[in-house]
Design a protein around this motif. Sequence first.
Motif, short mmCIF file in Angstrom:
data_model
loop_
_atom_site.label_atom_id
_atom_site.label_comp_id
_atom_site.label_asym_id
_atom_site.label_seq_id
_atom_site.Cartn_x
_atom_site.Cartn_y
_atom_site.Cartn_z
N GLU A 194 -18.54 -5.22 19.69
CA GLU A 194 -19.64 -5.33 18.73
C GLU A 194 -19.52 -6.60 17.90
O GLU A 194 -20.50 -7.33 17.70
N LEU A 199 -27.15 -1.12 7.38
CA LEU A 199 -27.05 -0.03 8.35
C LEU A 199 -27.40 1.31 7.70
O LEU A 199 -28.11 2.13 8.30
N LEU A 202 -28.53 3.96 10.45
CA LEU A 202 -27.80 3.71 11.69
C LEU A 202 -26.35 4.12 11.52
O LEU A 202 -25.77 3.99 10.44
N ASN A 203 -25.75 4.57 12.60
CA ASN A 203 -24.38 5.08 12.54
C ASN A 203 -23.35 4.11 13.11
O ASN A 203 -22.14 4.36 12.98
N SER A 204 -23.80 3.04 13.74
CA SER A 204 -22.84 2.12 14.35
C SER A 204 -23.44 0.72 14.45
O SER A 204 -24.66 0.53 14.36
N SER A 216 -23.38 -0.95 17.16
CA SER A 216 -24.07 -1.00 18.45
C SER A 216 -25.55 -0.70 18.26
O SER A 216 -26.43 -1.34 18.86
N GLU A 217 -25.85 0.27 17.40
CA GLU A 217 -27.24 0.60 17.11
C GLU A 217 -27.92 -0.56 16.37
O GLU A 217 -29.09 -0.86 16.61
N TYR A 218 -27.17 -1.20 15.49
CA TYR A 218 -27.75 -2.32 14.74
C TYR A 218 -28.03 -3.50 15.67
O TYR A 218 -29.03 -4.21 15.50
N ILE A 255 -29.02 -3.35 18.69
CA ILE A 255 -30.29 -3.03 19.35
C ILE A 255 -31.46 -3.38 18.43
O ILE A 255 -32.48 -3.94 18.86
N VAL A 256 -31.31 -3.06 17.14
CA VAL A 256 -32.35 -3.40 16.16
C VAL A 256 -32.55 -4.91 16.10
O VAL A 256 -33.68 -5.42 16.09
#
Length: 282
Positions: free
Chosen positions: A8, A40, A45-47, A49-51, A53-54
């Motif tokens: 990440e 986040l 968001l929890n990670s 990795s999700e951010y 994607i955003v």
Amino acid sequence: MLKISGQEFDILRKLMYKHTGVYLKESKKPLVISRLRTRLEGLKLNSFSEYIIVLENHGIKEMEYFVNALTTNETYFFRHVKQFNYLFEKIFPEIIEKKRLENKRQIRIWSAASSTGEEPYSVAIACREFFKNRQEWKVKIFATDVNSKVLADAKAGFYPERSLKEMSAALILKYFSDGVAQTQKKWKQFKLHSSIIESIDFRAHNLLEIFAEIDFDIIFLRNVLIYFDQEIKQKVINNLQNNLLTGGYLFISPSETLNDVQSSFESVFSSIYRKVNTQDTG
């Protein structure tokens, strides 16, 4: 507890490098976590990795927030005061003499990484003091930064007391008034006089790109080169020396050097360089 994996961090580091030229070392992992934690949480968001994607799906707007969060650095008025003394005692008199021989009465200065404004405003105050009895002279000061938030803060002109720690009481009384910022922050704020604020032309600019304005007598680029790798540092110096007049001056910070890049600069004082010819190394 929010954590960031090596993968990440590497993705975020590459995004930062691509958009700003700033290389985030491994030691910056805690900074990345602390600077982006609130974002986040706000996006639920929890990670990271999700951010990521955003970031990839929301384009310029989210990338601007990302860059802003990771490029904010604390500074203060008249930082590296010995450089300002040299500017006042040596460089200004030299430029005036040279311009008079050319029958010119204008000086152009660029603060190329102006952050929250302390540097360009320090330059403006120094100019106001030096040229107060030289009304025929016109000084044009440009201030740029890649971070849109710090530019907005700079234009507002409110500063905490700690930002004025290198200034004399006389200068503070002359150029600031006490006041509380519209953000209603609890600590004491000082409001810079509007005449100084209005003397600066603030613009958004990425140092990886060519700045449209040219023919500068002085450029400040302090506490920035340390964040660039060799390739980006060379590119930025190439760009800046093409914006600077022959005989013009480049200010960097005492923690930086130009010894490791090819350029048309010679050292004249502590982290102050003069352009000695018109060679284009770009």
